[in-house]
Design a protein around this motif. Structure first.
Motif, PDB file in Angstrom:
ATOM      1  N   ALA A 172      -3.301 -16.879  -0.796  1.00  0.00           N
ATOM      2  CA  ALA A 172      -3.854 -15.488  -0.995  1.00  0.00           C
ATOM      3  C   ALA A 172      -4.008 -14.965   0.469  1.00  0.00           C
ATOM      4  N   LYS A 173      -4.053 -15.658   1.669  1.00  0.00           N
ATOM      5  CA  LYS A 173      -4.122 -15.033   2.823  1.00  0.00           C
ATOM      6  C   LYS A 173      -2.969 -14.109   3.068  1.00  0.00           C
ATOM      7  N   ALA A 174      -1.852 -14.919   2.908  1.00  0.00           N
ATOM      8  CA  ALA A 174      -0.788 -14.280   3.269  1.00  0.00           C
ATOM      9  C   ALA A 174      -0.419 -12.961   2.301  1.00  0.00           C
ATOM     10  N   ILE A 175      -0.796 -13.131   1.113  1.00  0.00           N
ATOM     11  CA  ILE A 175      -0.402 -12.247   0.015  1.00  0.00           C
ATOM     12  C   ILE A 175      -1.271 -11.019   0.560  1.00  0.00           C
ATOM     13  N   HIS A 176      -2.817 -11.416   0.729  1.00  0.00           N
ATOM     14  CA  HIS A 176      -3.390 -10.212   1.353  1.00  0.00           C
ATOM     15  C   HIS A 176      -3.115  -9.606   2.483  1.00  0.00           C
ATOM     16  N   ASP A 177      -2.393 -10.013   3.569  1.00  0.00           N
ATOM     17  CA  ASP A 177      -1.917  -9.517   4.780  1.00  0.00           C
ATOM     18  C   ASP A 177      -0.883  -8.519   4.423  1.00  0.00           C
ATOM     19  N   ILE A 178       0.180  -9.116   3.409  1.00  0.00           N
ATOM     20  CA  ILE A 178       1.186  -8.283   3.076  1.00  0.00           C
ATOM     21  C   ILE A 178       0.774  -6.966   2.455  1.00  0.00           C
ATOM     22  N   TYR A 179       0.153  -7.128   1.506  1.00  0.00           N
ATOM     23  CA  TYR A 179      -0.141  -6.094   0.713  1.00  0.00           C
ATOM     24  C   TYR A 179      -1.110  -5.008   1.577  1.00  0.00           C
ATOM     25  N   GLY A 180      -1.891  -5.617   2.275  1.00  0.00           N
ATOM     26  CA  GLY A 180      -2.568  -4.774   3.191  1.00  0.00           C
ATOM     27  C   GLY A 180      -2.069  -3.959   4.050  1.00  0.00           C
ATOM     28  N   TYR A 181      -0.952  -4.371   4.559  1.00  0.00           N
ATOM     29  CA  TYR A 181      -0.101  -3.484   5.384  1.00  0.00           C
ATOM     30  C   TYR A 181       0.335  -2.264   4.482  1.00  0.00           C
ATOM     31  N   TYR A 182       0.565  -2.329   3.188  1.00  0.00           N
ATOM     32  CA  TYR A 182       1.036  -1.113   2.534  1.00  0.00           C
ATOM     33  C   TYR A 182      -0.056  -0.462   2.019  1.00  0.00           C
ATOM     34  N   VAL A 183      -1.320  -0.894   1.721  1.00  0.00           N
ATOM     35  CA  VAL A 183      -2.292  -0.235   1.767  1.00  0.00           C
ATOM     36  C   VAL A 183      -2.789   0.847   2.975  1.00  0.00           C
ATOM     37  N   ALA A 184      -2.865   0.322   4.246  1.00  0.00           N
ATOM     38  CA  ALA A 184      -3.062   0.869   5.148  1.00  0.00           C
ATOM     39  C   ALA A 184      -1.960   2.096   5.957  1.00  0.00           C
ATOM     40  N   ASN A 185      -0.969   1.917   5.241  1.00  0.00           N
ATOM     41  CA  ASN A 185       0.258   2.575   6.113  1.00  0.00           C
ATOM     42  C   ASN A 185       1.375   3.286   5.312  1.00  0.00           C
ATOM     43  N   THR A 186       1.025   2.983   3.978  1.00  0.00           N
ATOM     44  CA  THR A 186       2.079   3.780   3.357  1.00  0.00           C
ATOM     45  C   THR A 186       1.660   4.327   1.942  1.00  0.00           C
ATOM     46  N   TYR A 187       2.356   4.969   1.376  1.00  0.00           N
ATOM     47  CA  TYR A 187       2.236   5.359  -0.207  1.00  0.00           C
ATOM     48  C   TYR A 187       2.700   4.533  -1.247  1.00  0.00           C
ATOM     49  N   VAL A 188       3.310   3.445  -0.787  1.00  0.00           N
ATOM     50  CA  VAL A 188       3.842   2.496  -1.823  1.00  0.00           C
ATOM     51  C   VAL A 188       2.863   2.120  -2.633  1.00  0.00           C
ATOM     52  N   THR A 189       1.495   1.863  -2.585  1.00  0.00           N
ATOM     53  CA  THR A 189       0.669   1.419  -3.306  1.00  0.00           C
ATOM     54  C   THR A 189      -0.478   2.683  -3.393  1.00  0.00           C
ATOM     55  N   PHE A 190      -1.053   2.850  -4.264  1.00  0.00           N
ATOM     56  CA  PHE A 190      -2.139   3.922  -4.343  1.00  0.00           C
ATOM     57  C   PHE A 190      -3.344   3.398  -4.071  1.00  0.00           C
ATOM     58  N   SER A 191      -3.725   1.932  -3.672  1.00  0.00           N
ATOM     59  CA  SER A 191      -4.780   1.399  -3.414  1.00  0.00           C
ATOM     60  C   SER A 191      -5.295   1.921  -2.004  1.00  0.00           C
ATOM     61  N   GLU A 192      -6.341   2.146  -1.751  1.00  0.00           N
ATOM     62  CA  GLU A 192      -6.995   2.535  -0.350  1.00  0.00           C
ATOM     63  C   GLU A 192      -7.592   1.663   0.356  1.00  0.00           C
ATOM     64  N   VAL A 193      -8.065   0.517  -0.559  1.00  0.00           N
ATOM     65  CA  VAL A 193      -8.899  -0.538   0.266  1.00  0.00           C
ATOM     66  C   VAL A 193      -8.047  -1.779  -0.319  1.00  0.00           C
ATOM     67  N   ASN A 194      -7.700  -2.681   0.675  1.00  0.00           N
ATOM     68  CA  ASN A 194      -7.229  -3.996   0.413  1.00  0.00           C
ATOM     69  C   ASN A 194      -8.562  -4.933   0.035  1.00  0.00           C
ATOM     70  N   PRO A 195      -8.353  -5.466  -0.997  1.00  0.00           N
ATOM     71  CA  PRO A 195      -9.550  -6.664  -1.572  1.00  0.00           C
ATOM     72  C   PRO A 195      -9.440  -7.593  -0.559  1.00  0.00           C
ATOM     73  N   ASP A 196     -10.379  -8.486  -0.512  1.00  0.00           N
ATOM     74  CA  ASP A 196     -10.713  -9.526   0.320  1.00  0.00           C
ATOM     75  C   ASP A 196      -9.769 -10.792  -0.166  1.00  0.00           C
ATOM     76  N   VAL A 197      -9.423 -11.729   0.657  1.00  0.00           N
ATOM     77  CA  VAL A 197      -8.820 -12.825   0.171  1.00  0.00           C
ATOM     78  C   VAL A 197      -9.149 -13.475  -0.936  1.00  0.00           C
ATOM     79  N   ASP A 198     -10.473 -13.881  -1.066  1.00  0.00           N
ATOM     80  CA  ASP A 198     -11.023 -14.548  -2.258  1.00  0.00           C
ATOM     81  C   ASP A 198     -10.597 -13.713  -3.598  1.00  0.00           C
ATOM     82  N   SER A 199     -10.482 -12.327  -3.658  1.00  0.00           N
ATOM     83  CA  SER A 199      -9.971 -11.502  -4.692  1.00  0.00           C
ATOM     84  C   SER A 199      -8.592 -11.944  -5.020  1.00  0.00           C
ATOM     85  N   TYR A 200      -7.769 -12.153  -4.052  1.00  0.00           N
ATOM     86  CA  TYR A 200      -6.231 -12.521  -4.128  1.00  0.00           C
ATOM     87  C   TYR A 200      -6.001 -13.917  -4.893  1.00  0.00           C
TER      88      TYR A 200
END
Length: 173
Positions: free
Chosen positions: A13-41
């Motif tokens: 979950a932590k690794a997945i959180h970090d990978i997805y978080g990059y796209y949330v914070a830096n790209t339009y690849v995902t339309f998510s604007e907030v990266n969920p916490d590790v427990d959510s993953y």
């Protein structure tokens, strides 16, 4: 470097959180604007695997470098043979390394064996690399929604790509 595909585990979950978080914070690849916490993953991994594959690509040190999974297209019963697929690679993964193809090919194999008939990819309409990737794997465009997402002060559209992965001849009546 050698990579392998395995089932995602809650410990990823932590690794997945970090990978997805990059796209949330830096790209339009995902339309998510907030990266969920590790427990959510971790919870998402468990819940997704009840009905769909959730897999990761790892290097020889078992470091997660990418993930792919399936999910429900819509909540109505008649959509039960269609799957929305998701794939993300770590931002430091070399382009054209084959990891994405390895992940998506394995995801397709697992979805097919589970009886699903169609894979759908939802892609930001100006993401040329992802569109080319999906086309190369046999997906075709089936829909386009312009200006549907607003992120970083800009409107973006999405395109839907579809690939048939199972026979339609064996459907129940």
């Amino acid at each position: 470097m050698n990579y392998k595909i395995r089932e995602a585990e809650t410990s990823d979950a932590k690794a997945i959180h970090d990978i997805y978080g990059y796209y949330v914070a830096n790209t339009y690849v995902t339309f998510s604007e907030v990266n969920p916490d590790v427990d959510s993953y971790a919870e998402s991994i468990v819940n997704t695997k009840k009905d769909y594959p959730y897999i990761v690509a790892v290097d020889e040190n078992d470091k997660v470098v990418g993930m792919a999974y399936g999910g429900r297209v819509r909540h109505h019963d008649a959509y039960k043979y269609a799957v929305e697929t998701t794939i993300y690679l770590g931002p430091d993964v070399p382009k054209h390394s084959g990891i994405g193809k390895l992940l998506y090919t394995e995801l397709e194999k697992r979805l097919t064996s589970m009886g699903y008939k169609f894979m759908y990819g939802v892609i930001t309409d100006d993401n040329d690399a992802s569109i080319a990737f999906h086309r190369a794997l046999g997906f075709e465009e089936v829909g386009h929604f312009t200006d549907i997402g607003y992120k970083f002060g800009n409107w973006k559209g999405i395109v839907w790509y579809r690939k048939q992965i199972g026979s339609l001849a064996d459907m129940p009546r």
